[in-house]
Design a protein around this motif. Structure first.
Motif, PDB file in Angstrom:
ATOM      1  N   ALA A 136      58.456   8.789  60.160  1.00 22.29           N
ATOM      2  CA  ALA A 136      58.680   9.534  58.938  1.00 22.29           C
ATOM      3  C   ALA A 136      57.920   7.971  56.881  1.00 22.29           C
ATOM      4  O   ALA A 136      58.188   8.492  56.701  1.00 22.29           O
ATOM      5  CB  ALA A 136      59.331  10.026  58.040  1.00 22.29           C
ATOM      6  N   VAL A 138      56.176   6.027  54.540  1.00 27.60           N
ATOM      7  CA  VAL A 138      55.127   5.835  53.947  1.00 27.60           C
ATOM      8  C   VAL A 138      54.804   4.723  53.026  1.00 27.60           C
ATOM      9  O   VAL A 138      55.549   4.113  52.550  1.00 27.60           O
ATOM     10  CB  VAL A 138      55.898   7.166  52.663  1.00 27.60           C
ATOM     11  CG1 VAL A 138      55.116   7.239  50.927  1.00 27.60           C
ATOM     12  CG2 VAL A 138      56.314   8.463  52.641  1.00 27.60           C
ATOM     13  N   ASP A 143      50.496   8.835  54.145  1.00 31.02           N
ATOM     14  CA  ASP A 143      52.101   9.143  53.983  1.00 31.02           C
ATOM     15  C   ASP A 143      52.587   9.794  55.376  1.00 31.02           C
ATOM     16  O   ASP A 143      51.645  11.221  55.627  1.00 31.02           O
ATOM     17  CB  ASP A 143      51.380  10.463  53.169  1.00 31.02           C
ATOM     18  CG  ASP A 143      53.861  10.895  53.211  1.00 31.02           C
ATOM     19  OD1 ASP A 143      54.462  10.694  53.653  1.00 31.02           O
ATOM     20  OD2 ASP A 143      53.359  11.844  51.972  1.00 31.02           O
ATOM     21  N   ALA A 145      55.071  10.742  57.030  1.00 31.52           N
ATOM     22  CA  ALA A 145      56.226  11.906  56.521  1.00 31.52           C
ATOM     23  C   ALA A 145      55.646  13.315  56.357  1.00 31.52           C
ATOM     24  O   ALA A 145      55.702  14.460  56.279  1.00 31.52           O
ATOM     25  CB  ALA A 145      57.531  11.312  55.392  1.00 31.52           C
ATOM     26  N   LYS A 151      61.603  16.816  61.079  1.00 33.17           N
ATOM     27  CA  LYS A 151      61.555  15.269  61.461  1.00 33.17           C
ATOM     28  C   LYS A 151      63.519  14.907  61.545  1.00 33.17           C
ATOM     29  O   LYS A 151      63.538  15.398  60.899  1.00 33.17           O
ATOM     30  CB  LYS A 151      61.311  14.392  59.720  1.00 33.17           C
ATOM     31  CG  LYS A 151      59.661  14.748  59.324  1.00 33.17           C
ATOM     32  CD  LYS A 151      58.643  14.073  58.122  1.00 33.17           C
ATOM     33  CE  LYS A 151      59.155  14.646  57.510  1.00 33.17           C
ATOM     34  NZ  LYS A 151      59.070  16.296  57.142  1.00 33.17           N
ATOM     35  N   GLN A 198      62.791   5.792  54.859  1.00 32.75           N
ATOM     36  CA  GLN A 198      62.792   7.555  56.167  1.00 32.75           C
ATOM     37  C   GLN A 198      63.344   7.835  55.924  1.00 32.75           C
ATOM     38  O   GLN A 198      63.762   9.595  56.143  1.00 32.75           O
ATOM     39  CB  GLN A 198      62.423   7.006  57.456  1.00 32.75           C
ATOM     40  CG  GLN A 198      60.763   5.814  57.524  1.00 32.75           C
ATOM     41  CD  GLN A 198      60.669   5.747  58.984  1.00 32.75           C
ATOM     42  OE1 GLN A 198      59.970   6.512  60.108  1.00 32.75           O
ATOM     43  NE2 GLN A 198      61.650   4.530  59.096  1.00 32.75           N
ATOM     44  N   GLN A 201      63.633  11.250  53.738  1.00 27.13           N
ATOM     45  CA  GLN A 201      62.659  12.076  54.264  1.00 27.13           C
ATOM     46  C   GLN A 201      62.723  12.988  55.363  1.00 27.13           C
ATOM     47  O   GLN A 201      61.974  13.881  55.759  1.00 27.13           O
ATOM     48  CB  GLN A 201      61.255  11.512  54.645  1.00 27.13           C
ATOM     49  CG  GLN A 201      60.532  10.580  53.433  1.00 27.13           C
ATOM     50  CD  GLN A 201      60.007  10.822  51.951  1.00 27.13           C
ATOM     51  OE1 GLN A 201      59.585  11.977  51.893  1.00 27.13           O
ATOM     52  NE2 GLN A 201      60.171  10.337  51.049  1.00 27.13           N
ATOM     53  N   THR A 202      64.222  12.715  56.248  1.00 25.95           N
ATOM     54  CA  THR A 202      63.779  13.314  57.270  1.00 25.95           C
ATOM     55  C   THR A 202      64.833  14.956  57.602  1.00 25.95           C
ATOM     56  O   THR A 202      65.168  14.570  56.344  1.00 25.95           O
ATOM     57  CB  THR A 202      65.070  12.834  58.935  1.00 25.95           C
ATOM     58  OG1 THR A 202      65.585  11.438  57.853  1.00 25.95           O
ATOM     59  CG2 THR A 202      63.738  11.726  59.258  1.00 25.95           C
ATOM     60  N   ASP A 203      64.070  15.963  58.240  1.00 27.94           N
ATOM     61  CA  ASP A 203      64.916  16.976  58.040  1.00 27.94           C
ATOM     62  C   ASP A 203      66.271  16.920  58.131  1.00 27.94           C
ATOM     63  O   ASP A 203      67.422  17.601  58.111  1.00 27.94           O
ATOM     64  CB  ASP A 203      64.387  18.383  58.638  1.00 27.94           C
ATOM     65  CG  ASP A 203      62.533  18.729  58.359  1.00 27.94           C
ATOM     66  OD1 ASP A 203      62.444  18.923  56.885  1.00 27.94           O
ATOM     67  OD2 ASP A 203      61.833  18.296  59.032  1.00 27.94           O
ATOM     68  N   ARG A 236      68.600  18.591  55.498  1.00 31.87           N
ATOM     69  CA  ARG A 236      68.344  18.189  54.059  1.00 31.87           C
ATOM     70  C   ARG A 236      68.413  19.401  53.468  1.00 31.87           C
ATOM     71  O   ARG A 236      68.329  19.504  52.457  1.00 31.87           O
ATOM     72  CB  ARG A 236      66.680  17.291  53.985  1.00 31.87           C
ATOM     73  CG  ARG A 236      65.851  17.162  52.708  1.00 31.87           C
ATOM     74  CD  ARG A 236      64.952  16.474  52.755  1.00 31.87           C
ATOM     75  NE  ARG A 236      64.082  17.149  54.261  1.00 31.87           N
ATOM     76  CZ  ARG A 236      62.266  16.519  53.531  1.00 31.87           C
ATOM     77  NH1 ARG A 236      62.358  15.719  52.808  1.00 31.87           N
ATOM     78  NH2 ARG A 236      61.776  17.867  54.346  1.00 31.87           N
TER      79      ARG A 236
END
Length: 290
Positions: A136, A138, A143, A145, A151, A198, A201-203, A236
């Motif tokens: 993930a 960037v 990108d 992610a 993720k 990262q 950015q993860t779920d 998230r």
């Protein structure tokens, strides 16, 4: 993001435990009849073992003592992005395997510290599954992610992460404690700049927290057991998470925030099964409907 060809990413530092999470996904895929193509993050390192040693020496000669596998420049991240993009569009792509040791060398027929040849994914798979350092990330040029439909971040507290890495690299890769410590120090700037971002950015993030003293990880004789840990699970977007169900099914769990649940470390596998199975089912059902 792709409905027809979804991508699942498990990302975390070296020694964080991403392989354990991958094994749970493999179990779910097998049970649910999901066909997956797999990418190991090491496959997209730029250099083999000998080439990496040369690259590190060259970086040090230029005044950079922190060049490591965590560094974006040490990896084929643009090519990984192209692979994600191709799979999302067409369900195709390619990968290879980095041969870590002599056991793998015998299995793959390639010398330790080298790569196997590139090979295409099996045809007509349901999902692409990535597990590694940079799923993930960037950067100014890519990108990664943006491609992940699900993720997962694996983020033990850092002293525990170091203990796990020290024990793994000493036991399974034959490194001395001093060599592992040097690697940890070399990687620290890119851990902060590249790996850590990262996890915003993860779920879902799975963070293991030991309940025993890990204040000096470099003298720890054992890795804290699952029974000596808690796991903080952060979502998230918690709008679709049935927390009352999870609290009922996972004994001794509790909510620490509106988007976080804390569970005993020994119940991590069942928690991942309960949380991840319906998410995978939705991805695959959407793909097959499309």
């Amino acid at each position: 993001m792709s409905i027809r060809h979804p991508i699942i990413v498990v990302t975390g530092s070296s020694g964080a435990g991403t392989t354990t999470v991958k094994n749970t996904f493999v179990q779910i895929f097998r049970r649910e009849g999901v066909r997956a193509a797999y990418i190991e993050g090491d496959a997209f390192h730029r250099h083999d073992r000998e080439g990496m040693q040369v690259a590190i020496a060259e970086a040090e000669a230029r005044g950079n003592p922190h060049f490591s596998h965590f560094s974006p420049e040490a990896n084929l991240l643009d090519e990984l992005g192209e692979t994600f993009e191709e799979f999302a569009a067409k369900g195709t792509g390619r990968t290879r395997h980095y041969v870590h040791d002599e056991i793998e060398a015998r299995a793959y027929g390639c010398p330790s510290g080298t790569f196997t040849p590139w090979r295409p994914f099996d045809p007509d798979v349901d999902v692409l599954f990535y597990e590694g350092l940079h799923g993930a990330v960037v950067t100014p040029t890519v990108d990664l992610a943006a491609y992940g439909d699900l993720k997962i971040g694996v983020v033990p507290v850092i002293n525990l992460e170091w203990i796990q890495k020290l024990h793994r690299d000493r036991r399974h890769r034959g490194y001395s404690p001093e060599a592992v410590t040097d690697v940890i120090l070399r990687r620290m700037p890119d851990y902060v700049r590249t790996i850590t971002p990262q996890f915003a950015q993860t779920d879902i993030n799975f963070q293991r927290v030991p309940t025993v003293d890990t204040s000096n990880p470099f003298v720890a004789r054992t890795i804290p057991a699952a029974s000596e840990s808690l796991v903080v699970i952060r979502f998230r977007d918690a709008s679709d998470i049935d927390f009352p169900y999870l609290l009922t099914m996972i004994h001794d769990s509790f909510m620490s925030r509106a988007n976080s649940i804390v569970i005993p470390g020994g119940r991590l596998d069942i928690a991942m099964q309960l949380i991840l199975t319906p998410m995978i089912q939705r991805l695959v059902e959407s793909r097959r409907a499309a």
